[in-house]
Design a protein around this motif. Structure first.
Motif, mmCIF file in Angstrom:
data_model
loop_
_atom_site.group_PDB
_atom_site.id
_atom_site.type_symbol
_atom_site.label_atom_id
_atom_site.label_comp_id
_atom_site.label_asym_id
_atom_site.label_seq_id
_atom_site.Cartn_x
_atom_site.Cartn_y
_atom_site.Cartn_z
ATOM 1 N N VAL A 79 42.252 39.303 29.971
ATOM 2 C CA VAL A 79 41.963 39.234 31.403
ATOM 3 C C VAL A 79 40.630 39.895 31.704
ATOM 4 N N ASN A 80 40.432 41.107 31.203
ATOM 5 C CA ASN A 80 39.189 41.841 31.458
ATOM 6 C C ASN A 80 38.186 41.574 30.335
ATOM 7 N N PRO A 81 36.951 41.160 30.675
ATOM 8 C CA PRO A 81 35.959 40.852 29.638
ATOM 9 C C PRO A 81 35.411 42.085 28.933
ATOM 10 N N SER A 82 35.437 43.241 29.625
ATOM 11 C CA SER A 82 34.903 44.487 29.052
ATOM 12 C C SER A 82 36.030 45.501 28.912
ATOM 13 N N PRO A 83 35.916 46.414 27.951
ATOM 14 C CA PRO A 83 36.985 47.395 27.728
ATOM 15 C C PRO A 83 37.255 48.265 28.953
ATOM 16 N N LEU A 84 38.535 48.506 29.227
ATOM 17 C CA LEU A 84 38.989 49.441 30.242
ATOM 18 C C LEU A 84 40.003 50.377 29.576
ATOM 19 N N SER A 85 40.616 51.247 30.332
ATOM 20 C CA SER A 85 41.547 52.214 29.743
ATOM 21 C C SER A 85 42.972 51.964 30.229
ATOM 22 N N TYR A 86 43.866 51.673 29.267
ATOM 23 C CA TYR A 86 45.270 51.453 29.581
ATOM 24 C C TYR A 86 46.131 52.426 28.789
ATOM 25 N N SER A 87 47.441 52.325 28.974
ATOM 26 C CA SER A 87 48.351 53.248 28.322
ATOM 27 C C SER A 87 49.354 52.466 27.481
ATOM 28 N N ASN A 88 50.432 53.120 27.103
ATOM 29 C CA ASN A 88 51.395 52.508 26.192
ATOM 30 C C ASN A 88 52.670 52.058 26.879
ATOM 31 N N ASN A 89 52.617 51.808 28.192
ATOM 32 C CA ASN A 89 53.785 51.357 28.944
ATOM 33 C C ASN A 89 53.335 50.395 30.035
ATOM 34 N N LEU A 90 54.234 49.505 30.450
ATOM 35 C CA LEU A 90 53.845 48.457 31.395
ATOM 36 C C LEU A 90 55.096 47.837 32.004
ATOM 37 N N SER A 91 55.051 47.545 33.307
ATOM 38 C CA SER A 91 56.140 46.828 33.959
ATOM 39 C C SER A 91 55.655 46.239 35.275
ATOM 40 N N PHE A 92 56.270 45.148 35.683
ATOM 41 C CA PHE A 92 56.124 44.677 37.054
ATOM 42 C C PHE A 92 57.198 45.342 37.893
ATOM 43 N N VAL A 93 56.867 45.610 39.166
ATOM 44 C CA VAL A 93 57.865 46.045 40.141
ATOM 45 C C VAL A 93 57.991 44.934 41.175
ATOM 46 N N PRO A 94 59.147 44.819 41.842
ATOM 47 C CA PRO A 94 59.432 43.659 42.691
ATOM 48 C C PRO A 94 58.484 43.507 43.876
ATOM 49 N N PRO A 95 58.402 42.280 44.401
ATOM 50 C CA PRO A 95 57.597 42.033 45.608
ATOM 51 C C PRO A 95 58.016 42.958 46.738
ATOM 52 N N GLY A 96 57.024 43.446 47.498
ATOM 53 C CA GLY A 96 57.298 44.338 48.604
ATOM 54 C C GLY A 96 57.292 45.807 48.232
ATOM 55 N N THR A 97 57.232 46.105 46.943
ATOM 56 C CA THR A 97 57.230 47.504 46.502
ATOM 57 C C THR A 97 55.858 48.146 46.697
ATOM 58 N N LEU A 98 54.828 47.439 46.242
ATOM 59 C CA LEU A 98 53.440 47.925 46.377
ATOM 60 C C LEU A 98 52.576 46.784 46.907
ATOM 61 N N GLY A 99 52.974 46.219 48.022
ATOM 62 C CA GLY A 99 52.263 45.070 48.572
ATOM 63 C C GLY A 99 53.188 43.873 48.646
ATOM 64 N N ALA A 100 52.641 42.739 49.125
ATOM 65 C CA ALA A 100 53.460 41.553 49.367
ATOM 66 C C ALA A 100 54.040 40.967 48.083
#
Length: 374
Positions: free
Chosen positions: A104-125
Motif C-alpha cells: 500500500v505504501n510506496p516508501s517505508p513507514l513504521s508498523y508493529s507486530n499486531n493488527l486488527s480492524f474494529v467495527p464501523p462506527g468505532t473510529l469513524g463511519a
C-alpha cells in the motif's frame, strides 16, 4: 517465532502460541480450497498463509505471501472480507485466495507486530485498521498506509501489547498483554485482555490462559470464542510445530482458559499471526436468515442461508429430515423438501452438535397436484 521488533516485544496471536509440546489433534497442512472468509480463520508464518477450520482445527495452505517484503507480522480482515498485513515497514493488501501481497505504501513507514480492524462506527463511519505500538493505540489509513495516534499510553504503565489484537462486529475486542519482561501478573507469559476499541484502553485483564501456553502470537474470534495460534521456533532448538486452540472466557470470574479438547498440532509450521473476519459468526449455534424459494411442493430444492452450519448439521421440515442435504458452507445449505410434509406453513429446524434454531412459517408447503386421469 516472531522476531522482536524495535521498542516492543513479540505480539501474541490468539491463534498462535509458543508453548510446551502437549497432546492435541494432529493435523496436516493440505492445500486450501477457495472459501468465504467467514467460514474459516486465518493464520500465517513469516511467509505463508493458511486457513484454520474452527470446527475441526484442520490447517490448510493457501499459498506463499508472495510480494510481502521480509517477515509478515500480522494480518486483519475487514467487514468486506478484504485482508491487510504488516511487516515492520510496509502495509500490504493480501489476496485470501492466493496469499499474494500488494504494498500500500510506496516508501517505508513504521508498523508493529499486531493488527486488527474494529467495527464501523468505532473510529469513524467505516471500519478502522488499528494496532498498538507498545502502549500507544494507533490507526492506519488503508489507502496510504499513514499512521495516526488515537490514544497515547492507552495501556496501563508497566503493561504493553505483547502479540495481537482482534475485534468482531458486535463482539468484544481482545488483546494479549505482558506486565514486565516475560510475565503476566504472577504467571509466566502472556495475558488475555479485553479493551475498548474506541480508545484502546484496558477493560478487563483475564490473566494467563494456562501454564503451557506462555507466548501467544495471534488471536482470532469465531463462533463467539477467542482462538489462539501457537508455535515453536527453530531458533529455540525445537522443530517448528504450531498449535491452535480455543479459549473459554469467563466474564464473571475474570479468567480465560484454553479448552484442551480444541488443541490441534501443526507440525512444521511456525506461526507469526492470525486473523478472522469482522463478520465471523458470533455463535456456534446455527441461525437461519433466509429460505429460498419460500414455498414449494415435496421434491422442490431449497436453499437455506444463515450462520454456523458446521459439519454434521441437519435440517428437518415439518419434523421430517430434508432430503439430499448438502452443507455448501458455514452460511449455506441446500436440500430437497421431503415427501410426507403436509401442505401449509412448515417449521424448518436446523440442528448441529452445538445447538439448534427453529423457524416457523418461513416455508409454505404446497399440495402436490393430483395427476389428471387419462
Amino acid at each position: 517465532m516472531k522476531k522482536v521488533l524495535p521498542a516492543i516485544l513479540v505480539p501474541v496471536f490468539a491463534i498462535l502460541l509458543s508453548l510446551v509440546a502437549s497432546p492435541g489433534r494432529a493435523t496436516d497442512a493440505v492445500q486450501a480450497a477457495a472459501q468465504s472468509p467467514t467460514d474459516v480463520m486465518y493464520a500465517h508464518s513469516p511467509n505463508t498463509l493458511y486457513t484454520v477450520n474452527p470446527v475441526t482445527g484442520a490447517l490448510a495452505t493457501v499459498g506463499p505471501l508472495a510480494g510481502c517484503t521480509g517477515s509478515v507480522y500480522d494480518m486483519a480482515i475487514n467487514n468486506a472480507n478484504q485482508a491487510f498485513a504488516v511487516s515492520s515497514q510496509y502495509l500490504y493488501r493480501v489476496d485470501l485466495v492466493t496469499g499474494a501481497c500488494t504494498a500500500v505504501n510506496p516508501s517505508p513507514l513504521s508498523y508493529s507486530n499486531n493488527l486488527s480492524f474494529v467495527p464501523p462506527g468505532t473510529l469513524g463511519a467505516g471500519e478502522a485498521l488499528v494496532f498498538y505500538a507498545s502502549r500507544d493505540y494507533k490507526k492506519i489509513d488503508t489507502t496510504t498506509g499513514a499512521v495516526t495516534t488515537v490514544t497515547t499510553n492507552a495501556l496501563p504503565a508497566g503493561t504493553f501489547l505483547s502479540g495481537d489484537i482482534v475485534s468482531s462486529d458486535g463482539g468484544p475486542t481482545y488483546v494479549t498483554l505482558r506486565e514486565g519482561q516475560g510475565v503476566c501478573g504472577a504467571a509466566t507469559g502472556d495475558c488475555l485482555a479485553k479493551v475498548n476499541p474506541a480508545t484502546g484502553e484496558l477493560v478487563t485483564n483475564y490473566g494467563g490462559v494456562g501454564a503451557t501456553y506462555v507466548s501467544t502470537y495471534g488471536i482470532a474470534q469465531w463462533g463467539g470464542r477467542v482462538w489462539l495460534a501457537m508455535g515453536y521456533s527453530n531458533a529455540h532448538g525445537f522443530p517448528a510445530s504450531g498449535r491452535t486452540a480455543a479459549v473459554d472466557v469467563n466474564e464473571t470470574a475474570g479468567t480465560a482458559t484454553v479448552d484442551a479438547a480444541t488443541v490441534s498440532s501443526h507440525a512444521g509450521v511456525d506461526f507469526y499471526g492470525a486473523a478472522s473476519s469482522l463478520l465471523a459468526p458470533s455463535s456456534f449455534d446455527p441461525t437461519i436468515s433466509t429460505i429460498s424459494p419460500s414455498k414449494g411442493t415435496p421434491g422442490t430444492s431449497i436453499e437455506i442461508t444463515g450462520e454456523s452450519f458446521i459439519p454434521g448439521t441437519t435440517v428437518t421440515i415439518g419434523g421430517i429430515a430434508c432430503e439430499s442435504l448438502v452443507i455448501v458452507s458455514t452460511t449455506q445449505i441446500t436440500c430437497i423438501i421431503p415427501t410426507g410434509v403436509p401442505a401449509g406453513p412448515a417449521e424448518v429446524v436446523v440442528t448441529s452438535s452445538k445447538g439448534s434454531n427453529a423457524y416457523s412459517r418461513l416455508l409454505t408447503i404446497e399440495a402436490t397436484p393430483t395427476p389428471t386421469p387419462t
